[in-house]
Every structure is written in C-alpha cells, then in structure tokens.
Design an enzyme around this catalytic site. Structure first.
Site, PDB file in Angstrom:
ATOM      1  N   GLU A 298       0.846  -1.189   0.000  1.00 12.20           N
ATOM      2  CA  GLU A 298       0.000   0.000   0.000  1.00 12.20           C
ATOM      3  C   GLU A 298       0.883   1.242   0.000  1.00 12.20           C
ATOM      4  O   GLU A 298       1.828   1.348   0.792  1.00 12.20           O
ATOM      5  CB  GLU A 298      -0.903  -0.010   1.234  1.00 12.20           C
ATOM      6  CG  GLU A 298      -1.611   1.285   1.567  1.00 12.20           C
ATOM      7  CD  GLU A 298      -2.519   1.780   0.469  1.00 12.20           C
ATOM      8  OE1 GLU A 298      -2.467   2.992   0.171  1.00 12.20           O
ATOM      9  OE2 GLU A 298      -3.277   0.962  -0.101  1.00 12.20           O
ATOM     10  N   GLN A 299       0.590   2.182  -0.904  1.00  8.73           N
ATOM     11  CA  GLN A 299       1.449   3.351  -1.011  1.00  8.73           C
ATOM     12  C   GLN A 299       1.313   4.311   0.168  1.00  8.73           C
ATOM     13  O   GLN A 299       2.257   5.034   0.495  1.00  8.73           O
ATOM     14  CB  GLN A 299       1.176   4.093  -2.315  1.00  8.73           C
ATOM     15  CG  GLN A 299      -0.155   4.782  -2.399  1.00  8.73           C
ATOM     16  CD  GLN A 299      -0.266   5.619  -3.675  1.00  8.73           C
ATOM     17  OE1 GLN A 299       0.723   5.871  -4.372  1.00  8.73           O
ATOM     18  NE2 GLN A 299      -1.473   6.044  -3.989  1.00  8.73           N
TER      19      GLN A 299
ATOM     20  N   ARG B  44     -15.799   3.555   7.240  1.00  7.03           N
ATOM     21  CA  ARG B  44     -14.811   2.867   6.411  1.00  7.03           C
ATOM     22  C   ARG B  44     -13.554   2.489   7.202  1.00  7.03           C
ATOM     23  O   ARG B  44     -12.976   1.411   7.008  1.00  7.03           O
ATOM     24  CB  ARG B  44     -14.429   3.750   5.215  1.00  7.03           C
ATOM     25  CG  ARG B  44     -13.572   3.063   4.177  1.00  7.03           C
ATOM     26  CD  ARG B  44     -13.319   3.995   3.005  1.00  7.03           C
ATOM     27  NE  ARG B  44     -14.528   4.231   2.237  1.00  7.03           N
ATOM     28  CZ  ARG B  44     -14.892   3.532   1.166  1.00  7.03           C
ATOM     29  NH1 ARG B  44     -14.146   2.532   0.749  1.00  7.03           N
ATOM     30  NH2 ARG B  44     -16.004   3.826   0.518  1.00  7.03           N
TER      31      ARG B  44
ATOM     32  N   TYR C  53     -27.371   7.579   4.955  1.00 10.90           N
ATOM     33  CA  TYR C  53     -27.669   6.353   5.696  1.00 10.90           C
ATOM     34  C   TYR C  53     -26.932   6.406   7.026  1.00 10.90           C
ATOM     35  O   TYR C  53     -25.931   7.117   7.181  1.00 10.90           O
ATOM     36  CB  TYR C  53     -27.274   5.106   4.896  1.00 10.90           C
ATOM     37  CG  TYR C  53     -25.841   5.068   4.432  1.00 10.90           C
ATOM     38  CD1 TYR C  53     -24.813   4.574   5.249  1.00 10.90           C
ATOM     39  CD2 TYR C  53     -25.500   5.516   3.154  1.00 10.90           C
ATOM     40  CE1 TYR C  53     -23.503   4.542   4.822  1.00 10.90           C
ATOM     41  CE2 TYR C  53     -24.189   5.476   2.723  1.00 10.90           C
ATOM     42  CZ  TYR C  53     -23.192   4.992   3.561  1.00 10.90           C
ATOM     43  OH  TYR C  53     -21.895   4.966   3.123  1.00 10.90           O
TER      44      TYR C  53
ATOM     45  N   ASP D 179     -12.288  -1.200  -8.115  1.00  7.85           N
ATOM     46  CA  ASP D 179     -12.330   0.042  -8.875  1.00  7.85           C
ATOM     47  C   ASP D 179     -11.275   0.085  -9.964  1.00  7.85           C
ATOM     48  O   ASP D 179     -11.452   0.761 -10.984  1.00  7.85           O
ATOM     49  CB  ASP D 179     -12.147   1.235  -7.936  1.00  7.85           C
ATOM     50  CG  ASP D 179     -13.396   1.556  -7.133  1.00  7.85           C
ATOM     51  OD1 ASP D 179     -14.475   1.068  -7.501  1.00  7.85           O
ATOM     52  OD2 ASP D 179     -13.283   2.297  -6.136  1.00  7.85           O
TER      53      ASP D 179
END
Length: 392
Positions: free
Chosen positions: A25-26, A100, A206, A284
């Site tokens: 992961e960068q 998240r 939500y 994505d």
C-alpha cells in the site's frame, strides 16, 4: 497491491485458504477515503461467512432499516422498499452502514499485520518470464507469481495495461459529510437509507454504527470538468445555495457539516480484458463506477471472493493461473458492466425535472414489485454460487 476493501478482502481470503499473499500500500497509514460505506447483502454474506468478521461488523455497523425515496422539496414519501426484516429474509444477510476506517481495521486484523506493507508506492512492474518484479519508490523490489491490481479508481496498473488514462466525468459533482444525530432532529426514518430527489440533484444518506448519518449530496455540473484535480476546494456554503428551498430536513442535515471539498464523480468504461501477463485487476481498478447504486465496495468484495475461488480451483485442478484469471473475468465482467451502466443511469432517473417523466418514475418507485424488478438482481446475488465448490 492496494489495501482498500477489495485488496484486503482478497488477501484475507487467500491467506485463510493457505496461500501467502502480500499487500503493498502506497499510503504510510490506512486512511479513510470517504467517511463510510454501505455494505449490501451481496457483500456482507462473505464478510460474515468467509472472512469471519460478522460479529465485529454487527457491533460497529448500523443494520439499515429499508430504502426510502422522497421528494427533496417537500419530503413526502414516494416509495418505501423492504424493512430491515424483509431485507434479511429476502437476501439472507444484513445491509450495513459502517465507518470505512472501522471496516478496514477489521480486515487488517483478519489478514494479519505481517502481510501488510505500508508506504510502498509501486512505480513500475516488470513482467518477466519467471515472475513479475515490482519496483517501489523507496528502491525496494519484490518478485511475485501474480500481481493483483487493487489500487483503486486511479489505478496505476490499469494505466499500465491500457497505456493511457481512461477516466470519464459523469456529469455530476458532490459534497460529502457526516452528521451526528443530535444535529438533525427533523430527520424522519433515521435508521433507513434514503434518497431525496429533485430536478438536477439528490441527497443520499444512511446511518453508520455510532448513530451518525453519512451523506452524499449530488448536483448536475454544467459542462465538462475543467479542474486538474477530481477534488477541489468548495466555496463557503455553496452546497447550501445549490439546494436552497429543499425540505428543512435536507437543509438541516447538509448545513450541519462543513463542506470544504467538492468531488467530481468519475467512472471508467468497461475493459475488454482485465489481465495481461501476470497482472490482474479487481475492484475500482477494473470497473470504477459512480456511487448511485452504492455498489463500489460491494462489487470489489464480490470480485475478491470469485478471484480467490478461481485461483484455488486452478491450483486444485492443475489448470494454471492464466485459466483461473480468465475464468474470474468471465464470471464477473457482465455483472459489473450491468452495475456500472445502471449506476450511471440512476442519476438521470433521480434528477428528472417535474413533469410526466418524473410522475412515471415516482409510480415505478412506489410500485409493489419495485424490489423484484429493480433491486433483487443486485442484493440477492450470490457471487460464488456459479463456481464449482472448492475444498480448502
């Protein structure tokens, strides 16, 4: 490569089943991109039944109580779809709103710290005969049998596969925010996911696990996106001006969170091929979509599960990595293409001007068979059902 939701899900599932994936992961630390994520049953069933984080999710997430469509100007209900219990009964899994960062932490713990490498920005991948070689900005190199590009909507690996940047502006921009419940006393049905619709714009919100409301406020954008960045500073109260005259519950919510940034909503067109050499894309990176169906993270999780199954199936049957990756793409391409296209079209439906077309839309949203006609194919889908069972 990439420690987003799709990459962490894939690595966790592969490790659970005996392989040794490594995540690069960068970022120097896992940071939230967007405050929250809505996880529908087509994803939560795997987080619960495969990855074993169902209890943690239940503790940290809000179990959403149905979907409601409202008129954005006066707030009246146009359509009400599926209570919480009806959703569970129909799909066999919950519909969650979760922060998240909480979800990433659960996935990171399920994977294990030793398989996650932060501050590793990949600058090049050499696809050689015996292995792929990843070159990082700090000078390190790593060899891998396969490189899975889970590096998000601005995927470097996608650009390497294509040779150019194919991002397309959707014609909408938006503002995001999170609001605590005490600041929105006028909000009806706070446990539901809701769309407030009006000409040229809508509000989606939500609940998440602590009772806060996560919202995305979307407006049509005149002309092309001329900014260099996809995220630009917002002028003071520009989002309030854009939705002036809407229902008080809307203006109360969006006025309770500072909107310091405005986000252009981009997507990427379907690819003809998701793999080249030893590189394969998921999430994505393979099929970035606009958020109007709330399916970006959910489709990434489906990708991860199906790719893991195909790779293990290929190992078990001796058919090889290439066959496994082609099978993964064959199983996934039509579904994600349909989600991409309908997500784009949803903005047009939500933003109709007053008149006969909006009246026809409202009748459809309020119809008794709306779930079966429009949503069941997304939420009731079980991504691994088409696969030959793999014993692990």
């Amino acid at each position: 490569m990439g420690a987003g939701i799709g990459g962490l899900t894939l690595a966790t599932e592969l490790r659970r089943r005996g392989l040794d994936p490594q995540v690069y992961e960068q970022a120097a630390e896992l940071r939230e991109v967007g405050a929250a994520v809505a996880l529908s049953a087509n994803a939560t069933r795997f987080l619960r039944d495969r990855l074993g984080i169902g209890e943690q999710l239940a503790e940290k997430a809000a179990d959403i109580d149905g979907l409601i469509f409202r008129d954005g100007r006066d707030g009246h209900v146009i359509g009400r779809v599926s209570s919480r219990q009806e959703y569970h009964d129909r799909t066999g899994a919950p519909y969650y709103g979760v922060h998240r960062a909480d979800l990433q932490l659960m996935l990171k713990e399920a994977l294990g710290e030793d398989a996650l490498h932060l501050n590793k920005k990949c600058v090049r991948v050499d696809d050689r005969e015996q292995a792929a070689v990843l070159h990082f900005a700090d000078g390190d190199t790593v060899e891998a049998d396969l490189v899975i590009g889970a590096d998000g909507v601005r995927s470097r690996l996608r650009r390497e596969l294509l040779g150019y940047d194919d991002a397309q502006f959707s014609g909408c921009h938006g503002w995001r925010g999170v609001v605590p419940p005490e600041q929105i006393p006028s909000l009806p049905d706070p446990e539901s996911i809701q769309f407030w619709m009006g000409p040229d714009g809508h509000l989606l919100h939500y609940p998440i696990g602590n009772g806060d409301q996560n919202f995305l406020l979307v407006r049509r954008h005149d002309g092309p996106w001329a900014e260099k960045s996809w995220v630009v500073p917002a002028e003071e109260d520009e989002h309030l001006t854009a939705f002036e005259g809407w229902d008080p519950a809307v203006t109360e919510m969006i006025g309770s969170a500072p909107a310091t940034q405005r986000w252009a909503l981009f997507h990427r067109p379907p690819l003809q091929q998701w793999s080249r050499g030893r590189i394969t894309l998921i999430g994505d990176a393979a099929h970035a979509m606009v958020p109007h169906h709330g399916q970006g993270a959910n489709q990434s999780i489906e990708d991860a599960i199906v790719l893991a199954d195909c790779l293990l199936e290929g190992l078990g049957q001796g058919t090889g990595w290439d066959t496994a990756r082609q099978r993964y793409e064959d199983l996934r391409a039509a579904r994600v293409r349909r989600v991409q296209i309908t997500s784009l079209a949803t903005a047009d439906v939500l933003h109709l001007p007053d008149g006969p077309r909006a009246e026809a839309r409202n009748a459809r949203l309020g119809a008794a068979d709306f779930w079966e006609r429009s949503l069941a194919w997304i939420h009731e889908h079980v991504a691994d059902r088409v696969l030959t069972p793999v014993v692990s």
